[in-house]
Design an enzyme around this catalytic site. Structure first.
Site, short mmCIF file in Angstrom:
data_model
loop_
_atom_site.label_atom_id
_atom_site.label_comp_id
_atom_site.label_asym_id
_atom_site.label_seq_id
_atom_site.Cartn_x
_atom_site.Cartn_y
_atom_site.Cartn_z
N HIS A 115 -9.55 3.01 -0.31
CA HIS A 115 -8.16 2.57 -0.30
C HIS A 115 -7.82 1.95 -1.65
O HIS A 115 -8.24 0.83 -1.95
CB HIS A 115 -7.96 1.56 0.83
CG HIS A 115 -6.53 1.23 1.12
ND1 HIS A 115 -5.49 1.63 0.30
CD2 HIS A 115 -5.95 0.54 2.14
CE1 HIS A 115 -4.34 1.20 0.81
NE2 HIS A 115 -4.59 0.54 1.91
N CYS A 136 0.82 -1.22 0.00
CA CYS A 136 0.00 0.00 0.00
C CYS A 136 0.85 1.27 0.00
O CYS A 136 0.30 2.37 -0.11
CB CYS A 136 -0.93 0.01 1.21
SG CYS A 136 -1.92 -1.50 1.36
N HIS A 153 -2.24 7.65 6.71
CA HIS A 153 -2.61 6.44 5.95
C HIS A 153 -4.10 6.19 6.17
O HIS A 153 -4.82 5.91 5.23
CB HIS A 153 -1.77 5.27 6.41
CG HIS A 153 -1.90 4.04 5.58
ND1 HIS A 153 -1.71 4.03 4.22
CD2 HIS A 153 -2.22 2.76 5.92
CE1 HIS A 153 -1.90 2.81 3.75
NE2 HIS A 153 -2.21 2.02 4.76
#
Length: 621
Positions: A457, A267, A419
């Site tokens: 995401h 990620c 994040h």
């Protein structure tokens, strides 16, 4: 020109892409996030652009059209598949009830190896009758309701297949072509003109996808073809590779013979690629670097892998959080609040970095500067997917550099793009990291936001979503708050932090903020934190390096360049958009290569690639 020997400052001079909020160039995706804080005249072009992209009526952008735009953007009920009717196959053992099982079948569909309990009789040249003595294993087609219905899809109605000849291309590569084209359109200078000013090997492209290409035209289709009675095409293997976005950009978008590849870090992959491009600019290996990621993981097969790990927010969990019988798809991602998991999304985000001297010469618009990107692993830990200690190191390094560049007072004028996945574990661990670092550096009220609350995401492209939203702050002055939450969870660490639950105004063109900390945490211990400086800060540093006269001349050149970029953006809002995809055009083969001891000349390129003449390790000899 006054210039001391020092590292080049990697300037962000172009940006482009698409996510659940819309198109990146022109800051339209950013404006969609803070639309309720901006004036109607500022929002007009963005509503026009989104209506155009979504196939809505653009002749009169009224309240009804804007309502449809809002409903078809950001995190919402997924449009990639129907969550109420996902195709599923159930294994079954069929047993005869009184008489043998019989059916007719085309000869071409007979298995190569006939089971021992099958009796096959020919009916005609094309058809047989099969009689089965005993049980029969079968797969029965079914439709099931999928437990997760929320996703961050690109705007509803945006048809990627109409952009260019994209037949058999995986969705992630279609997003790549669009995103890279959008970034080049934002430059205000034609890409081919830039190529005439640099050598062919002075361009770097670092682009990829953390999960690879995973739809029916790529890895998923290739792996499932035999099991589903399908066929593997000659394109599937190559199209599946994680670095294919870079390959497509080089061959079909920018005609590059420079450095290429992708640096994967789950990620955090976008920041890994940003670091590679930054280093090439700093060291002089490249004068231009295109970096980014494209990800299209809103596929049930991929989502199921994350769901069974307990990572995704399921509908029943969201209903329980709200004590409701209906799922609130819009609020599926709730960073730093009571939450259940993250929300899968698709996105393509690309930025163009440029050598500071070339940028000043061309007059391109400076949207910010990449000071550094820090990457550290987690060392020993119990679970490969659990967070560890590496992110403490990366955030501390980025903050220390911000203090070194901006001073202790300037450090107070930074903000954090967390994040912020929306998982119970992330809300505790990341808030502790940020709180501890803030305390260590005496930061009193550090603004923290999380863009995934709006767009979901997007895995490898996620930090690109963060960066584009942050650059928008320096255009329109608002840090997007986390509006999907109504409280901060009790286990979240808040000391020295200001976790924004609403938009925060930080001055005209964001002048109160000198830099942003971009934070990314990837599965496996792939931690990355980047420090990006504001355009005002970047110009201040460039003036100190090159002098006021050079910067003044740059500003004069920028007027025309900025106008051309604005005109391109306006045209795109009306549907007149340039998609760069040059398949098979001006192909260079071995006849177009001329090699001497000093250089390599390539057909179609104005300048040559210079070959080394001096020993770089002469001090060791």
């Amino acid at each position: 020109m006054r210039c001391n020997k020092m590292a080049k400052l990697p300037l962000i001079v172009g940006l482009g892409g698409i996510n659940a909020a819309g198109r990146s160039s022109g800051f339209h995706s950013y404006k969609r996030l803070v639309c309720d804080a901006l004036q109607d005249d500022v929002m007009a072009s963005t509503w026009q652009d989104l209506a155009q992209r979504m196939g809505l009526d653009t002749s009169d952008i009224n309240a009804d059209i804007i309502a449809k735009i809002k409903a078809g953007t950001l995190v919402r009920r997924t449009t990639t598949f129907d969550p109420d009717a996902v195709p599923f196959q159930r294994k079954a053992k069929l047993a005869p009830a009184g008489s043998p099982i019989k059916f007719e079948l085309k000869k071409s569909k007979l298995p190569h190896t006939i089971p021992a309990n099958w009796l096959v009789n020919e009916i005609d040249n094309k058809t047989v009758e099969v009689t089965i003595d005993g049980d029969f294993d079968a797969l029965i087609n079914d439709l099931i309701a999928y437990p997760v219905s929320s996703a961050g899809n690109i705007p509803t109605g945006f048809d990627l297949d109409k952009l260019y000849n994209a037949r058999s291309h995986p969705r992630g590569l279609k997003l790549t072509v669009y995103g890279a084209s959008d970034a080049l359109n934002s430059l205000g200078i034609d890409w081919d003109n830039i190529l005439t000013l640099i050598n062919p090997d002075e361009v770097s492209v670092y682009a990829g996808s953390a999960l690879g290409q995973v739809d029916d035209n790529s890895f998923s289709g290739m792996l499932s073809a035999y099991a589903k009675g399908g066929r593997v095409s000659s394109k599937m293997m190559a199209m599946s590779l994680a670095e294919m976005p870079a390959d497509f950009i080089n061959s079909y978008v920018i005609n590059s013979a420079g450095t290429t590849g992708t640096n994967m870090g789950a990620c955090a992959s976008f920041l890994y690629n940003l670091r590679q491009g930054m280093l090439d600019i700093q060291t002089g290996k490249a004068k231009v670097a295109i970096v980014g990621n494209a990800e299209a993981p809103v596929e049930t097969g991929v989502m199921e892998g994350f769901r069974v790990m307990g990572a995704l927010a399921e509908d029943d969990q969201l209903k329980a959080l709200d004590n409701s019988d209906t799922v609130d798809n819009r609020r599926a991602c709730r960073p730093f609040s009571s939450n259940a998991g993250f929300t899968m999304a698709e996105s393509a985000q690309f930025v163009v970095l440029m050598d500071d001297e070339l940028a000043l010469e061309l007059g391109v618009t400076i949207y910010g500067a990449v000071a550094d990107v820090f990457v550290n692993a987690d060392a020993n830990k119990k679970s490969i997917s659990a967070p560890g200690i590496g992110n403490y190191v990366t955030v501390a390094k980025a903050t220390a550099l911000a203090k070194a560049i901006l001073g202790e007072g300037g450090l107070q004028h930074t903000f954090v793009q967390a994040h912020g996945t929306g998982t119970p574990q992330n809300r505790v661990t990341e808030s502790h990291i940020l709180s501890e670092v803030a305390a260590s550096f005496n930061i009193k009220n550090w603004p923290v936001t999380a863009i995934k609350s709006y767009v979901g995401h997007s895995m490898g492209a996620a930090a690109g979503d963060q960066l584009v939203a942050s650059l928008g702050v320096w255009q329109h002055g608002w840090i997007p708050g986390i509006q999907t939450i109504d409280h901060i969870a009790g286990d979240v660490h808040q000391a020295n932090l200001n976790i924004l639950t609403d938009h925060q105004f930080v001055g005209d063109k964001g002048q109160d903020m000198k830099a942003v900390i971009l934070n990314a945490k990837g599965f496996g211990g792939n931690n990355a934190t980047g420090l990006v400086l504001s355009p005002t800060q970047a110009l201040t540093m460039l003036e100190a390096k090159y002098g006021a006269e050079v910067v003044s001349a740059y500003k004069n050149k920028n007027i025309a360049v900025k106008q051309r970029a604005t005109d391109k953006d306006s045209n795109a809002c009306l549907g007149d958009e340039t998609i760069r995809y040059e398949f098979g055009n001006a192909v260079i083969d071995e006849s177009g290569v001329d090699i001497s001891e000093h250089e390599v000349r390539l057909q179609g390129f104005a300048n040559a690639i210079q070959l080394a003449q001096d020993n770089p390790y002469q001090d060791y000899s």
